[in-house]
Design a protein around this motif. Structure first.
Motif, mmCIF file in Angstrom:
data_model
loop_
_atom_site.group_PDB
_atom_site.id
_atom_site.type_symbol
_atom_site.label_atom_id
_atom_site.label_comp_id
_atom_site.label_asym_id
_atom_site.label_seq_id
_atom_site.Cartn_x
_atom_site.Cartn_y
_atom_site.Cartn_z
ATOM 1 N N GLY A 121 -17.627 9.142 21.936
ATOM 2 C CA GLY A 121 -17.566 8.320 23.138
ATOM 3 C C GLY A 121 -16.398 8.615 24.062
ATOM 4 N N PRO A 122 -15.182 8.784 23.531
ATOM 5 C CA PRO A 122 -14.032 9.035 24.406
ATOM 6 C C PRO A 122 -14.182 10.276 25.299
ATOM 7 N N PHE A 123 -15.037 11.224 24.899
ATOM 8 C CA PHE A 123 -15.249 12.408 25.736
ATOM 9 C C PHE A 123 -15.999 12.079 27.027
ATOM 10 N N PHE A 124 -16.597 10.888 27.078
ATOM 11 C CA PHE A 124 -17.427 10.510 28.225
ATOM 12 C C PHE A 124 -16.810 9.365 29.023
ATOM 13 N N SER A 175 -23.956 0.913 22.221
ATOM 14 C CA SER A 175 -24.007 0.737 23.682
ATOM 15 C C SER A 175 -22.887 -0.181 24.153
ATOM 16 N N LEU A 176 -22.632 -1.237 23.397
ATOM 17 C CA LEU A 176 -21.537 -2.134 23.731
ATOM 18 C C LEU A 176 -20.199 -1.405 23.657
ATOM 19 N N TYR A 177 -20.037 -0.591 22.649
ATOM 20 C CA TYR A 177 -18.807 0.200 22.523
ATOM 21 C C TYR A 177 -18.662 1.164 23.701
ATOM 22 N N LEU A 178 -19.742 1.853 24.042
ATOM 23 C CA LEU A 178 -19.704 2.817 25.138
ATOM 24 C C LEU A 178 -19.475 2.145 26.484
ATOM 25 N N SER A 179 -19.942 0.910 26.630
ATOM 26 C CA SER A 179 -19.790 0.208 27.910
ATOM 27 C C SER A 179 -18.325 -0.035 28.260
ATOM 28 N N GLU A 180 -17.455 -0.031 27.251
ATOM 29 C CA GLU A 180 -16.030 -0.224 27.489
ATOM 30 C C GLU A 180 -15.338 1.075 27.879
ATOM 31 N N ILE A 181 -16.034 2.186 27.715
ATOM 32 C CA ILE A 181 -15.455 3.500 27.991
ATOM 33 C C ILE A 181 -16.110 4.162 29.194
ATOM 34 N N CYS A 182 -17.426 4.075 29.242
ATOM 35 C CA CYS A 182 -18.206 4.822 30.224
ATOM 36 C C CYS A 182 -18.444 4.026 31.502
#
Length: 302
Positions: A138-141, A159-166
């Motif tokens: 995830g951090p790569f995006f 998806s919830l995790y990615l929503s904080e990054i992406c």
């Protein structure tokens, strides 16, 4: 020269590590064998909220806490990819890509591996936009647009995790019905940067300069292109039992069949965790099964 052990535990997920801990504490000469990193599939979980004793913990941290017990007990831990298990009358031989190990019994705890979409360029773009682990990649995006395929708990948790990054997350679900727990669904629906597409299937992966550039989805007969930098796939898992094809263990849908004591149909071969055929696939059940498998081995060899 082959090395000899009382028991070889194959797989260092939560079930395998638990089995090794119980065996070592019972004074059994045990080897814990793993082809990757300790923890198995829980390393892919950004958040665990249903494991007793922790209000919330991430998968890798939980895995390392269990692994610390392995180290504290000085349990021998070795890397190797198992390619075959040979059943002999008085011993078992575990063949890896590096060596052969002799033992009285084997506990198989190899878990499951993620299913693929089966699309052209899917394998080639792993690490270049395609992933099965949001917490890993995830951090790569950061600040980019990504898509998540699946409608179950894993898809929604990640998806919830990615929503904080992406920048934006698009969930692609093949039907009108979502399989994720209602609490996760409601949380996802509160996120402004997460969109759910229903009745949608990914049918084409596009790349540019060796990296994922977009996907084509089919939605109710229409084709739609979604530009994205990452595609995270959560469409289920399959048991990791390919190495046991010659062992003649009874299976159902490639899952190993065991009795209530984690014994397979072959004397001296046990299985536990997500590799077995059962109703509930959870961290808590895997840990219990690992303990049972270890105690069954101890009882059978006394």
């Amino acid at each position: 020269m082959n090395q000899t052990y009382d028991c070889v535990v194959i797989g260092a997920g939560v079930a395998g590590m638990t089995a090794a801990i119980y065996l070592k504490r019972a004074n059994v000469n045990v080897l814990l064998l793993e082809s990757s990193v300790p923890g198995g599939q829980i390393n892919r979980s950004a958040k665990v909220e249903n494991y007793p004793g922790f209000l919330e913990i991430d998968g890798p941290t939980l895995a390392m806490k269990i692994y610390e017990q392995i180290q504290n007990l000085k349990i021998e831990y070795r890397y190797g990819e198992v390619i075959d298990i040979i059943n002999q009358e008085n011993e078992k031989i575990v063949k890896t890509d590096k060596e052969e190990l002799q033992c009285k019994g084997v506990i198989i705890a190899t878990g499951r591996v993620p299913k693929e979409l089966g699309l052209e360029q899917e394998t080639e773009l792993v690490g270049h936009g395609i992933s099965w682990c949001a917490i890993c990649d995830g951090p790569f995006f950061k600040g980019k647009d990504v898509c998540v395929v699946g409608g179950g708990n894993s898809a929604f948790e990640e998806s919830l995790y990615l929503s904080e990054i992406c920048n934006h997350v698009t969930i692609i679900n093949r039907s009108e019905k979502l399989r994720a727990d209602s609490i996760l669904v409601e949380e996802v629906k509160t996120k402004e940067n997460i969109q759910i597409l229903y009745n949608s299937v990914v049918n084409t992966i596009n790349e540019k300069d060796g990296y994922l550039s977009s996907i084509l989805i089919e939605q109710e007969g229409n084709i739609k292109e979604i530009e994205c930098d990452g595609l995270f796939i959560y469409i289920g898992s399959k048991p990791n039992t390919h190495f046991a094809r010659n062992l003649n263990v009874k299976m159902q849908d490639d899952y190993m069949i065991v009795d209530s004591n984690m014994r397979t149909n072959i004397k001296g071969i046990y299985a536990c965790g997500d590799v077995i055929y059962k109703d509930v696939y959870q961290i808590s059940t895997a840990i219990g099964e690992g303990a049972i498998a270890a105690m069954s081995f101890k009882k059978d060899t006394e």
